[in-house]
Motif scaffolding. Structure first.
Motif, PDB file in Angstrom:
ATOM      1  N   ASP A   1       1.075  -1.317   0.413  1.00  0.00           N
ATOM      2  CA  ASP A   1      -0.045   0.227   0.208  1.00  0.00           C
ATOM      3  C   ASP A   1       0.888   1.405  -0.082  1.00  0.00           C
ATOM      4  N   PHE A   2       2.178   1.251  -0.770  1.00  0.00           N
ATOM      5  CA  PHE A   2       2.962   1.900  -0.724  1.00  0.00           C
ATOM      6  C   PHE A   2       2.669   3.718  -1.189  1.00  0.00           C
ATOM      7  N   PHE A   3       2.367   4.651  -0.471  1.00  0.00           N
ATOM      8  CA  PHE A   3       1.631   5.560  -1.009  1.00  0.00           C
ATOM      9  C   PHE A   3       0.665   6.011  -1.787  1.00  0.00           C
ATOM     10  N   SER A   4       0.202   5.082  -0.564  1.00  0.00           N
ATOM     11  CA  SER A   4      -1.530   4.498  -1.018  1.00  0.00           C
ATOM     12  C   SER A   4      -3.075   5.523  -1.202  1.00  0.00           C
ATOM     13  N   THR A   5      -3.384   5.698  -2.039  1.00  0.00           N
ATOM     14  CA  THR A   5      -4.611   6.833  -2.143  1.00  0.00           C
ATOM     15  C   THR A   5      -5.742   7.083  -1.382  1.00  0.00           C
ATOM     16  N   GLY A   6      -5.758   5.780  -0.940  1.00  0.00           N
ATOM     17  CA  GLY A   6      -7.176   5.614   0.122  1.00  0.00           C
ATOM     18  C   GLY A   6      -6.008   6.259   1.706  1.00  0.00           C
ATOM     19  N   VAL A   7      -5.541   5.753   1.927  1.00  0.00           N
ATOM     20  CA  VAL A   7      -4.020   5.555   3.004  1.00  0.00           C
ATOM     21  C   VAL A   7      -4.076   7.370   3.406  1.00  0.00           C
TER      22      VAL A   7
ATOM     23  N   THR B   1       2.383  11.855  -6.998  1.00  0.00           N
ATOM     24  CA  THR B   1       2.986  10.491  -8.060  1.00  0.00           C
ATOM     25  C   THR B   1       3.857   9.733  -7.689  1.00  0.00           C
ATOM     26  N   HIS B   2       3.670   8.431  -8.112  1.00  0.00           N
ATOM     27  CA  HIS B   2       4.216   7.494  -7.711  1.00  0.00           C
ATOM     28  C   HIS B   2       5.383   6.799  -9.379  1.00  0.00           C
ATOM     29  N   LEU B   3       7.080   7.189  -8.685  1.00  0.00           N
ATOM     30  CA  LEU B   3       7.816   6.783 -10.568  1.00  0.00           C
ATOM     31  C   LEU B   3       8.391   5.645 -10.662  1.00  0.00           C
ATOM     32  N   LYS B   4       8.489   5.761 -11.641  1.00  0.00           N
ATOM     33  CA  LYS B   4       8.684   4.935 -12.526  1.00  0.00           C
ATOM     34  C   LYS B   4      10.401   4.099 -11.457  1.00  0.00           C
ATOM     35  N   GLY B   5       9.589   2.239 -11.111  1.00  0.00           N
ATOM     36  CA  GLY B   5      10.804   1.826 -10.671  1.00  0.00           C
ATOM     37  C   GLY B   5      11.227   1.995  -8.818  1.00  0.00           C
ATOM     38  N   GLY B   6       9.738   2.433  -7.943  1.00  0.00           N
ATOM     39  CA  GLY B   6       9.202   2.508  -7.282  1.00  0.00           C
ATOM     40  C   GLY B   6      10.239   3.997  -6.535  1.00  0.00           C
ATOM     41  N   GLY B   7       9.746   4.636  -5.273  1.00  0.00           N
ATOM     42  CA  GLY B   7       9.972   6.054  -5.104  1.00  0.00           C
ATOM     43  C   GLY B   7       8.332   6.862  -5.662  1.00  0.00           C
TER      44      GLY B   7
ATOM     45  N   GLY C   1       4.549   6.629   7.376  1.00  0.00           N
ATOM     46  CA  GLY C   1       4.752   4.957   7.654  1.00  0.00           C
ATOM     47  C   GLY C   1       5.353   4.209   6.696  1.00  0.00           C
ATOM     48  N   TRP C   2       5.724   5.042   5.900  1.00  0.00           N
ATOM     49  CA  TRP C   2       5.958   3.940   4.459  1.00  0.00           C
ATOM     50  C   TRP C   2       8.044   5.165   4.309  1.00  0.00           C
ATOM     51  N   GLY C   3       8.777   5.347   5.431  1.00  0.00           N
ATOM     52  CA  GLY C   3       9.781   5.709   5.929  1.00  0.00           C
ATOM     53  C   GLY C   3      10.079   7.349   5.576  1.00  0.00           C
ATOM     54  N   LEU C   4      10.902   8.154   5.906  1.00  0.00           N
ATOM     55  CA  LEU C   4      11.253   9.056   6.290  1.00  0.00           C
ATOM     56  C   LEU C   4      11.618   9.358   4.555  1.00  0.00           C
ATOM     57  N   PRO C   5      11.134  11.254   4.130  1.00  0.00           N
ATOM     58  CA  PRO C   5      11.242  11.627   3.372  1.00  0.00           C
ATOM     59  C   PRO C   5      13.080  11.309   2.953  1.00  0.00           C
TER      60      PRO C   5
END
Length: 432
Positions: A48-54, A136-142, A375-379
């Motif tokens: 659920d990485f950067f899930s829009t719902g969350v 914005t979800h990036l290619k390859g994660g992030g 919840g998915w880590g610090l920037p």
């Protein structure tokens, strides 16, 4: 290329008060526009990485205590700006990009970055949205969190307090940070107004250019931006050079001010002005809490001749900065607020270029810029997405534990390369 997947408004999760919120004179003269920020996050294997719902659910909850941000900038019957607490919501955009995180390791604020990662509106004048967000979800994660908030509504400190609260809700943290203090009448002018101290940043149009050719405006010239990193070792060397009785802010700003004048090729007999955005929460009596929702920042000018600034000892600029900022207390702040009560403030809220003899500095040092973990880590990095015009400089604490500082600066294209060379020259000589 960025593909928009979703665009709409997020409203507070529960009913919030409906009323008009009075803005103080410091709110009214804040730059009339949205401040664009970007946070970059590394890949995370969570499904659920950067899930829009969350993210949206937490945002809806955060907007309950921060409900003015879900309103619209409006005008009272006299034409003075105010916030209409209407609960209409904040703009939220979900997007996907073919770019990778590695492409932004050397991030520099730009119009292109703003357009890619931060939503915008046609006008920042009433009526307009106060807060705009894009994930914005990036290619390859992030992922990239783009954030733009209207400066009439808040300053930097409360902006980061809102982001901290939003993230804490997303993580399910307890207890939550302090709710914002909404009482802006703490900065109401005295009756009758009593102007005992004059501040030239407000007595004249702050971003107007001189009619003389020696101080011509740089706003029409091509702007160049740069992000310069100072390591903890370089900061220690700079403090040694200026003297450890000066703060990090005073040392960096004095150094950058000197480099700017030299890079611009200003004549020794010209007057140069430094404008500093000073947080006055702890400079008034009684002090305001850090979670005061509004603008508690004041532009404070320092002037000197170029010859004095660039001469030895190099401490001259730092001493001038310390002397002037040390005099900003309750009476200074109240006098500025009272003066603004007596003048046409509509002429003091423009956003444009500065004269070529001027540098405007904003410091985010000491603010929780890195406290943005959903919840998915610090920037891994944060910055302004775009700078407007030449002559602006931001100080941002490096994320992580390295103790470094980013200096984000915009100058005339022809001055930037020389500025960067001068800026790093003391550290090259010392083999750091």
């Amino acid at each position: 290329m960025t593909e928009i997947l979703e665009s709409g408004f997020v409203v507070p999760i529960s009913e919030t008060p409906r009323h008009s919120l009075w803005l103080s004179n410091l709110d009214v003269v804040a730059a009339r526009g949205h401040t664009p920020l970007v946070y970059f996050y590394g890949p995370n294997r969570s499904p659920d990485f950067f899930s829009t719902g969350v993210v949206k659910s937490a945002l809806a909850k955060a907007l309950v205590p921060f409900y003015p941000l879900a309103g619209r900038l409006g005008l009272d019957p006299t034409g003075r700006v105010e916030i209409n607490c209407s609960g209409e919501g904040v703009l939220f955009v979900a997007a996907r990009s073919e770019s990778t995180l590695d492409e932004f390791k050397e991030f520099v604020p730009s119009k292109e970055a703003r357009e890619m990662f931060v939503p915008s509106v046609d006008s920042a004048d009433p009526p307009c949205v106060l807060l705009m967000i894009q994930v914005t979800h990036l290619k390859g994660g992030g992922a990239v969190l783009g954030f733009a908030i209207h400066h009439a509504a808040v300053d930097g400190r409360i902006t980061f307090h809102f982001i901290k609260t939003w993230c804490a809700i997303a993580r399910g943290a307890s207890p939550l940070p302090h709710p914002p203090l909404l009482d802006r009448t703490l900065f109401r002018a005295r009756s009758p107004p009593a102007v005992r101290v004059l501040n030239s940043e407000y007595t004249l149009h702050p971003f107007s250019s001189s009619s003389s050719s020696s101080s011509s405006s740089s706003s029409s010239q091509t702007a160049a931006a740069a992000t310069l990193k100072l390591s903890s070792r370089q900061l220690a060397l700079l403090k040694t050079r200026f003297g450890h009785h000066f703060t990090t802010f005073q040392a960096i700003v004095a150094h950058a001010w000197r480099c700017t004048c030299l890079a611009r090729g200003l004549s020794p007999d010209q007057e140069t002005k430094l404008c500093m955005a000073i947080d006055v929460r702890n400079r008034v009596n009684p002090p305001l809490p850090p979670h005061y929702l509004g603008n508690a920042v004041m532009r404070v000018p320092v002037s000197t001749t170029v010859a004095d600034l660039v001469s030895d000892p190099v401490r001259f600029g730092a001493e001038r900065i310390r002397s002037v900022t040390g005099g900003v207390g309750d009476e200074y702040v109240r006098s500025v607020i009272d003066y603004l009560e007596l003048v046409d403030t509509t002429k003091l809220s423009s956003r444009s270029g500065l004269p070529s003899t001027k540098l405007c500095v904003v410091s985010w040092l000491g603010m929780p810029v890195d406290d943005a973990d959903f919840g998915w880590g610090l920037p891994v990095f944060m910055s302004r997405a775009q700078l407007y015009g030449n002559g602006f400089l931001y100080l941002i604490q490096s994320l992580g534990k390295d103790g470094g500082i980013y200096v984000v600066v915009s100058l005339e294209q022809e001055s930037m390369e020389k500025f960067k060379k001068l800026f790093y020259e003391p550290f090259l000589r010392s083999a750091i």
